[in-house]
Motif scaffolding. Structure first.
Motif, PDB file in Angstrom:
ATOM      1  N   VAL A   1      -0.333  24.365   1.641  1.00 37.48           N
ATOM      2  CA  VAL A   1       0.508  23.143   1.826  1.00 37.48           C
ATOM      3  C   VAL A   1       0.439  22.940   3.283  1.00 37.48           C
ATOM      4  O   VAL A   1       1.454  22.165   3.517  1.00 37.48           O
ATOM      5  N   GLY A   2      -0.618  23.261   4.079  1.00 38.22           N
ATOM      6  CA  GLY A   2      -0.569  22.677   5.332  1.00 38.22           C
ATOM      7  C   GLY A   2      -1.518  23.414   6.357  1.00 38.22           C
ATOM      8  O   GLY A   2      -1.971  24.636   5.965  1.00 38.22           O
ATOM      9  N   THR A   3      -1.707  23.015   7.395  1.00 33.96           N
ATOM     10  CA  THR A   3      -2.352  23.464   8.537  1.00 33.96           C
ATOM     11  C   THR A   3      -1.773  23.595   9.852  1.00 33.96           C
ATOM     12  O   THR A   3      -1.271  22.646  10.049  1.00 33.96           O
ATOM     13  N   LEU A   4      -1.612  24.896  10.384  1.00 32.74           N
ATOM     14  CA  LEU A   4      -0.787  24.692  11.701  1.00 32.74           C
ATOM     15  C   LEU A   4      -1.746  25.032  12.788  1.00 32.74           C
ATOM     16  O   LEU A   4      -2.848  25.563  12.915  1.00 32.74           O
ATOM     17  N   ASP A   5      -1.239  24.198  13.848  1.00 31.30           N
ATOM     18  CA  ASP A   5      -2.065  24.057  15.081  1.00 31.30           C
ATOM     19  C   ASP A   5      -1.455  24.944  16.022  1.00 31.30           C
ATOM     20  O   ASP A   5      -0.451  25.298  16.555  1.00 31.30           O
ATOM     21  N   ALA A   6      -2.343  26.267  16.263  1.00 26.91           N
ATOM     22  CA  ALA A   6      -1.935  27.528  17.070  1.00 26.91           C
ATOM     23  C   ALA A   6      -2.766  27.692  18.239  1.00 26.91           C
ATOM     24  O   ALA A   6      -3.721  27.298  18.251  1.00 26.91           O
ATOM     25  N   THR A   7      -2.009  28.355  19.419  1.00 26.64           N
ATOM     26  CA  THR A   7      -2.938  28.709  20.430  1.00 26.64           C
ATOM     27  C   THR A   7      -2.770  29.936  20.589  1.00 26.64           C
ATOM     28  O   THR A   7      -1.634  30.535  20.911  1.00 26.64           O
ATOM     29  N   LEU A   8      -3.891  30.586  20.896  1.00 26.37           N
ATOM     30  CA  LEU A   8      -3.887  32.375  20.901  1.00 26.37           C
ATOM     31  C   LEU A   8      -4.288  32.584  22.485  1.00 26.37           C
ATOM     32  O   LEU A   8      -5.245  32.111  23.020  1.00 26.37           O
ATOM     33  N   ILE A   9      -3.212  33.410  22.762  1.00 21.55           N
ATOM     34  CA  ILE A   9      -3.553  33.572  24.282  1.00 21.55           C
ATOM     35  C   ILE A   9      -3.679  35.139  24.799  1.00 21.55           C
ATOM     36  O   ILE A   9      -3.119  35.785  24.311  1.00 21.55           O
ATOM     37  N   SER A  10      -4.852  35.465  25.215  1.00 26.10           N
ATOM     38  CA  SER A  10      -5.208  36.828  25.558  1.00 26.10           C
ATOM     39  C   SER A  10      -4.517  37.370  26.880  1.00 26.10           C
ATOM     40  O   SER A  10      -4.295  36.451  27.721  1.00 26.10           O
ATOM     41  N   HIS A  11      -4.331  38.696  26.848  1.00 22.65           N
ATOM     42  CA  HIS A  11      -3.662  39.173  28.028  1.00 22.65           C
ATOM     43  C   HIS A  11      -4.508  39.000  29.101  1.00 22.65           C
ATOM     44  O   HIS A  11      -5.757  39.617  29.276  1.00 22.65           O
ATOM     45  N   GLY A  12      -4.075  38.811  30.364  1.00 18.51           N
ATOM     46  CA  GLY A  12      -4.648  38.962  31.421  1.00 18.51           C
ATOM     47  C   GLY A  12      -5.931  38.407  31.682  1.00 18.51           C
ATOM     48  O   GLY A  12      -6.161  37.092  31.199  1.00 18.51           O
ATOM     49  N   ALA A  13      -6.947  39.080  32.006  1.00 21.89           N
ATOM     50  CA  ALA A  13      -8.387  38.780  32.214  1.00 21.89           C
ATOM     51  C   ALA A  13      -9.068  38.773  31.043  1.00 21.89           C
ATOM     52  O   ALA A  13     -10.337  38.651  31.204  1.00 21.89           O
ATOM     53  N   VAL A  14      -8.512  39.528  29.858  1.00 21.19           N
ATOM     54  CA  VAL A  14      -9.388  39.886  28.955  1.00 21.19           C
ATOM     55  C   VAL A  14      -9.598  38.713  28.110  1.00 21.19           C
ATOM     56  O   VAL A  14      -8.619  37.933  27.454  1.00 21.19           O
ATOM     57  N   SER A  15     -10.981  37.914  27.650  1.00 15.24           N
ATOM     58  CA  SER A  15     -11.132  36.930  26.961  1.00 15.24           C
ATOM     59  C   SER A  15     -11.150  37.134  25.556  1.00 15.24           C
ATOM     60  O   SER A  15     -11.063  36.246  24.562  1.00 15.24           O
ATOM     61  N   ASP A  16     -11.396  38.428  25.160  1.00 15.63           N
ATOM     62  CA  ASP A  16     -11.541  38.727  23.833  1.00 15.63           C
ATOM     63  C   ASP A  16     -10.173  39.255  23.113  1.00 15.63           C
ATOM     64  O   ASP A  16      -9.605  40.321  23.432  1.00 15.63           O
ATOM     65  N   PRO A  17      -9.447  38.532  22.241  1.00 16.88           N
ATOM     66  CA  PRO A  17      -8.014  38.903  21.912  1.00 16.88           C
ATOM     67  C   PRO A  17      -8.206  40.024  20.874  1.00 16.88           C
ATOM     68  O   PRO A  17      -7.206  40.794  20.554  1.00 16.88           O
ATOM     69  N   SER A  18      -9.494  40.372  20.330  1.00 17.87           N
ATOM     70  CA  SER A  18      -9.398  41.548  19.612  1.00 17.87           C
ATOM     71  C   SER A  18      -9.386  42.806  20.320  1.00 17.87           C
ATOM     72  O   SER A  18      -9.165  43.838  19.712  1.00 17.87           O
ATOM     73  N   LYS A  19      -9.294  42.808  21.571  1.00 12.41           N
ATOM     74  CA  LYS A  19      -9.279  43.872  22.577  1.00 12.41           C
ATOM     75  C   LYS A  19      -7.811  44.457  22.585  1.00 12.41           C
ATOM     76  O   LYS A  19      -7.703  45.778  22.687  1.00 12.41           O
ATOM     77  N   SER A  20      -6.935  43.930  22.146  1.00 14.58           N
ATOM     78  CA  SER A  20      -5.473  44.271  22.057  1.00 14.58           C
ATOM     79  C   SER A  20      -4.962  44.577  20.903  1.00 14.58           C
ATOM     80  O   SER A  20      -5.238  44.021  19.760  1.00 14.58           O
ATOM     81  N   ARG A  21      -4.158  45.508  20.932  1.00 14.83           N
ATOM     82  CA  ARG A  21      -3.301  46.089  19.785  1.00 14.83           C
ATOM     83  C   ARG A  21      -2.082  45.718  19.634  1.00 14.83           C
ATOM     84  O   ARG A  21      -1.081  46.063  19.029  1.00 14.83           O
ATOM     85  N   LYS A  22      -1.926  44.718  20.533  1.00 15.68           N
ATOM     86  CA  LYS A  22      -0.101  44.372  20.849  1.00 15.68           C
ATOM     87  C   LYS A  22      -0.204  42.721  20.853  1.00 15.68           C
ATOM     88  O   LYS A  22      -0.822  42.163  21.463  1.00 15.68           O
ATOM     89  N   TRP A  23       0.588  42.149  19.832  1.00 17.09           N
ATOM     90  CA  TRP A  23       0.642  40.743  19.672  1.00 17.09           C
ATOM     91  C   TRP A  23       1.995  40.379  19.851  1.00 17.09           C
ATOM     92  O   TRP A  23       3.128  41.063  19.099  1.00 17.09           O
ATOM     93  N   VAL A  24       2.482  39.243  20.486  1.00 15.72           N
ATOM     94  CA  VAL A  24       3.647  38.430  20.370  1.00 15.72           C
ATOM     95  C   VAL A  24       3.427  37.360  19.528  1.00 15.72           C
ATOM     96  O   VAL A  24       2.638  36.336  20.037  1.00 15.72           O
ATOM     97  N   VAL A  25       4.343  36.661  18.631  1.00 14.00           N
ATOM     98  CA  VAL A  25       4.084  35.602  17.740  1.00 14.00           C
ATOM     99  C   VAL A  25       5.482  34.896  18.322  1.00 14.00           C
ATOM    100  O   VAL A  25       6.552  35.443  18.059  1.00 14.00           O
ATOM    101  N   TYR A  26       5.384  33.609  18.962  1.00 13.40           N
ATOM    102  CA  TYR A  26       6.470  32.855  19.448  1.00 13.40           C
ATOM    103  C   TYR A  26       6.980  31.658  18.696  1.00 13.40           C
ATOM    104  O   TYR A  26       5.971  31.084  17.999  1.00 13.40           O
ATOM    105  N   MET A  27       7.874  31.730  18.208  1.00 13.56           N
ATOM    106  CA  MET A  27       8.673  30.607  17.285  1.00 13.56           C
ATOM    107  C   MET A  27       9.606  29.841  18.213  1.00 13.56           C
ATOM    108  O   MET A  27      10.811  30.269  18.401  1.00 13.56           O
TER     109      MET A  27
END
Length: 457
Positions: free
Chosen positions: A189-215
């Motif tokens: 029913v649609g496509t969302l434009d999202a920005t994934l932000i890595s913590h600190g200097a870590v460029s690979d988001p898969s390194k973290s087990r903590k995520w915040v989804v902002y609405m």
């Protein structure tokens, strides 16, 4: 008869032309990109404007009927339409409310005059009444969720570039598909434009087990929130996602009501769970500000029941939030239910089967007044079952606008909020089951029903 005039073939033909002409124009511009120089000014913006600017069908027909009754107006309107194309600023509002209705009405009035002749005054009055109801409905919905309009009056591309530069390459754009949660559940029913932000200097988001989804709130676009969201996530050592709801910025399709926004929130959580298989719902915290707090609470209470939750300066229900504007309760409740749908945050919050949930508020909030509509005011209502541990008051002398100010602007309450968020994401024990929730082992991704949804994704 008046109804026959409204639904006559000429009127319907003019309506079809008025409604689909913007889509055809956008399609032509889209394919023209391959033949035009890369930096041809205005092409992309014009395509976005045209797609957004489908005119109100009642606007076109109302003006058409006027010009059919008084034919001399047809020439005047056509002249105005041509002049408007040249003179008025080319933004979403002028195209939707001035240029396209004038063009469509000129065509419709000509068709009516050719095939029906002058119409009776009662027909004009009937059309005006229908048009007034339609405009009221659109205005009410735009007041609840004006972000699609806001996004067309600001330069989102420039805002995105500035935010990306400030983050130094830690942010990446993703396009997230949204699936219907009702009816045909495998339907996109649609496509969302999202920005994934890595913590600190870590460029690979898969390194973290903590995520915040902002609405974000009702007039908020993600491009203006990326740096604020990044600051919150960095403070607790988490990655973050900021996204636009459907119809805002580069997110496709249209937000048609409360359920649309809930579907968007579920889609973002599912995208993280699918993209990073090591994550569970417990590794994800939904931070909902203002209207986004109502959305986030619905997502957690109904679908992703083991995600953490922060309801930031939000309302007890959307109907309560509208009380300063519409004081008549019956009219307000009927209007919210019929136009957009309600977010009953208080009722949904009670159904969450764990204690990793938090409410923040400020007593000087002018958008969500504490004594009228703030969720936190319901602490004294025993039916809601709010505890002291669920609520944090934000205090500070810096922010002029205490509703929209970043957490860092508050001298009191902000640090405790961040500490609690970090605790929510660091707690790896089993959820305490309350309120009839089903016990689920730590680390499980979702129920069988939710797993089926992810397979479709």
């Amino acid at each position: 008869p008046p109804i026959a005039t409204v639904f006559s073939p000429p009127t319907m033909l003019s309506l079809i032309l008025a409604y689909w002409a913007p889509e055809v124009g956008a399609l032509v511009l889209h394919h023209a990109h391959r033949y035009l120089p890369v930096h041809t000014p205005g092409v992309q913006q014009t395509e976005e404007w045209i797609r957004f600017a489908k005119p109100s069908w009642t606007s076109a027909i109302a003006v058409a009927v006027f010009t059919a009754r008084w034919p001399w107006l047809g020439t005047a309107i056509s002249t105005l339409a041509l002049g408007a194309i040249i003179v008025v600023p080319k933004n979403a509002f002028t195209l939707e409310r001035i240029v396209y209705p004038l063009l469509a009405s000129g065509a419709a009035s000509w068709l009516l005059a050719q095939h029906i002749g002058p119409v009776r005054l009662i027909t004009v009055l009937l059309i005006v009444a229908i048009h007034a109801l339609s405009c009221s409905w659109e205005a009410a919905r735009s007041m609840i969720f004006p972000a699609p309009l806001v996004a067309h009056f600001v330069d989102l591309n420039e805002a995105r570039r500035e935010a990306m530069q400030a983050l130094g390459g830690r942010a990446v754009t993703h396009h997230i598909p949204v699936f219907s949660l009702s009816g045909a559940r495998n339907r996109t029913v649609g496509t969302l434009d999202a920005t994934l932000i890595s913590h600190g200097a870590v460029s690979d988001p898969s390194k973290s087990r903590k995520w915040v989804v902002y609405m974000g709130g009702n007039g908020e676009v993600a491009e203006h929130s990326i740096e604020t969201v990044s600051a919150i996530a960095d403070a607790i050592g988490a990655n973050a996602v900021a996204f636009n709801f459907r119809g805002v910025g580069r997110s496709t399709h249209r937000t048609i009501g409360a359920e649309s926004m809930v579907e968007d929130g579920v889609a973002v959580v599912d995208y993280l769970l699918l993209t990073f298989p090591h994550l569970s719902e417990r590794n994800i915290l939904l931070f909902g500000h203002s209207l986004g707090g109502g959305v986030a609470t619905q997502v957690v209470s109904r679908f992703r029941r083991h995600c953490g939750l922060v309801v930031d300066r939000s309302f007890s229900s959307l109907k309560d939030a509208a009380s300063p504007v519409v004081p008549w309760k019956g009219f307000r409740e009927f209007g919210i239910d019929s136009v957009f749908g309600d977010f009953n945050t208080a009722a949904a919050f009670k159904l969450i089967p764990h204690e990793r949930r938090l409410i923040t508020f400020t007593r000087t909030d002018r958008v969500i007044p504490y004594h009228l509509s703030s969720f936190a005011r319901m602490k004294s209502d025993q039916s809601v079952e709010l505890l002291d541990s669920h609520i944090i008051e934000l205090r500070g002398s810096r922010p002029m606008d205490t509703h929209n100010a970043p957490l860092s602007f508050f001298e009191s309450g902000a640090r405790e909020t961040l500490q609690r968020m970090n605790q929510f994401l660091s707690d790896t024990g089993d959820d305490a089951v309350t309120g009839g929730g089903e016990p689920t082992a730590a680390g499980s991704i979702a129920t069988q029903r939710d797993a089926a949804a992810r397979r479709r994704l």
